[in-house]
Design a protein around this motif. Sequence first.
Motif, PDB file in Angstrom:
ATOM      1  N   ILE A 198       8.533   5.628  -9.402  1.00 66.74           N
ATOM      2  CA  ILE A 198       8.258   4.206  -9.195  1.00 66.74           C
ATOM      3  C   ILE A 198       6.754   3.995  -9.059  1.00 66.74           C
ATOM      4  CG2 ILE A 198       8.537   2.233  -7.650  1.00 66.74           C
ATOM      5  CD1 ILE A 198      11.296   3.283  -6.951  1.00 66.74           C
ATOM      6  N   ALA A 199       6.206   3.240 -10.000  1.00 68.74           N
ATOM      7  CA  ALA A 199       4.790   2.857  -9.939  1.00 68.74           C
ATOM      8  C   ALA A 199       4.711   1.497  -9.255  1.00 68.74           C
ATOM      9  CB  ALA A 199       4.206   2.787 -11.339  1.00 68.74           C
ATOM     10  N   THR A 200       3.886   1.389  -8.215  1.00 69.26           N
ATOM     11  CA  THR A 200       3.808   0.161  -7.434  1.00 69.26           C
ATOM     12  C   THR A 200       2.386  -0.072  -6.938  1.00 69.26           C
ATOM     13  OG1 THR A 200       4.623  -0.959  -5.432  1.00 69.26           O
ATOM     14  CG2 THR A 200       4.559   1.438  -5.368  1.00 69.26           C
ATOM     15  N   ASN A 201       2.065  -1.331  -6.650  1.00 69.92           N
ATOM     16  CA  ASN A 201       0.769  -1.604  -6.021  1.00 69.92           C
ATOM     17  C   ASN A 201       0.865  -1.446  -4.505  1.00 69.92           C
ATOM     18  OD1 ASN A 201       1.848  -4.010  -4.939  1.00 69.92           O
ATOM     19  ND2 ASN A 201       1.019  -5.257  -6.594  1.00 69.92           N
ATOM     20  N   PRO A 258      -7.015  -6.832  -8.508  1.00 75.14           N
ATOM     21  CA  PRO A 258      -5.938  -7.331  -7.661  1.00 75.14           C
ATOM     22  C   PRO A 258      -5.223  -6.307  -6.792  1.00 75.14           C
ATOM     23  CG  PRO A 258      -5.176  -7.130  -9.906  1.00 75.14           C
ATOM     24  CD  PRO A 258      -6.651  -6.810  -9.924  1.00 75.14           C
ATOM     25  N   LYS A 259      -5.401  -5.034  -7.084  1.00 73.45           N
ATOM     26  CA  LYS A 259      -4.642  -4.026  -6.342  1.00 73.45           C
ATOM     27  C   LYS A 259      -5.568  -3.262  -5.401  1.00 73.45           C
ATOM     28  CE  LYS A 259      -3.204  -1.982 -10.030  1.00 73.45           C
ATOM     29  NZ  LYS A 259      -3.558  -2.453 -11.336  1.00 73.45           N
ATOM     30  N   ALA A 260      -5.761  -3.778  -4.205  1.00 72.06           N
ATOM     31  CA  ALA A 260      -6.647  -3.144  -3.229  1.00 72.06           C
ATOM     32  C   ALA A 260      -5.832  -2.366  -2.195  1.00 72.06           C
ATOM     33  CB  ALA A 260      -7.506  -4.191  -2.535  1.00 72.06           C
ATOM     34  N   LEU A 285       1.242   5.106  -6.191  1.00 67.61           N
ATOM     35  CA  LEU A 285       0.538   3.951  -5.653  1.00 67.61           C
ATOM     36  C   LEU A 285      -0.687   3.670  -6.520  1.00 67.61           C
ATOM     37  CD1 LEU A 285       0.383   1.883  -3.386  1.00 67.61           C
ATOM     38  CD2 LEU A 285      -0.943   3.546  -2.083  1.00 67.61           C
ATOM     39  N   ALA A 286      -0.663   2.533  -7.206  1.00 69.30           N
ATOM     40  CA  ALA A 286      -1.755   2.156  -8.097  1.00 69.30           C
ATOM     41  C   ALA A 286      -2.692   1.191  -7.383  1.00 69.30           C
ATOM     42  CB  ALA A 286      -1.197   1.500  -9.354  1.00 69.30           C
ATOM     43  N   VAL A 287      -3.946   1.585  -7.205  1.00 64.07           N
ATOM     44  CA  VAL A 287      -4.942   0.718  -6.580  1.00 64.07           C
ATOM     45  C   VAL A 287      -6.194   0.671  -7.452  1.00 64.07           C
ATOM     46  CG1 VAL A 287      -4.104   1.093  -4.227  1.00 64.07           C
ATOM     47  CG2 VAL A 287      -5.883   2.562  -5.126  1.00 64.07           C
ATOM     48  N   ASP A 288      -6.902  -0.460  -7.381  1.00 60.29           N
ATOM     49  CA  ASP A 288      -8.141  -0.646  -8.135  1.00 60.29           C
ATOM     50  C   ASP A 288      -9.375  -0.420  -7.273  1.00 60.29           C
ATOM     51  OD1 ASP A 288      -6.760  -1.532 -10.448  1.00 60.29           O
ATOM     52  OD2 ASP A 288      -6.609  -3.536  -9.599  1.00 60.29           O
TER      53      ASP A 288
END
Length: 78
Positions: free
Chosen positions: A28-31, A65-67, A53-56
């Motif tokens: 599962i890929a999620t922000n 948007p993904k902090a 966990l995908a963060v920018d």
Amino acid sequence: MGGEPLVRPKFVHRVVDYAAQQGFWVYIATNGRLLTPDLIDRLGDAGTAVFNLAVDAVDEKPGLPKALNPIGRPSNAC
């Protein structure tokens, strides 16, 4: 891939449970914004193998948007 899968947690739980029973490796890929300890446990028990966990960025920034910080951290995190 694409979109936040945890927007519909009950549906995702059913899909994960079914897929794991069929022998699929569930990723599962999620922000992370919708992750709660309870949801992590339920999806893990259903058969999720990995949460990605995908963060920018660490802090919220325009256009990223993904902090990480709005997600929160467990009290024992480094």
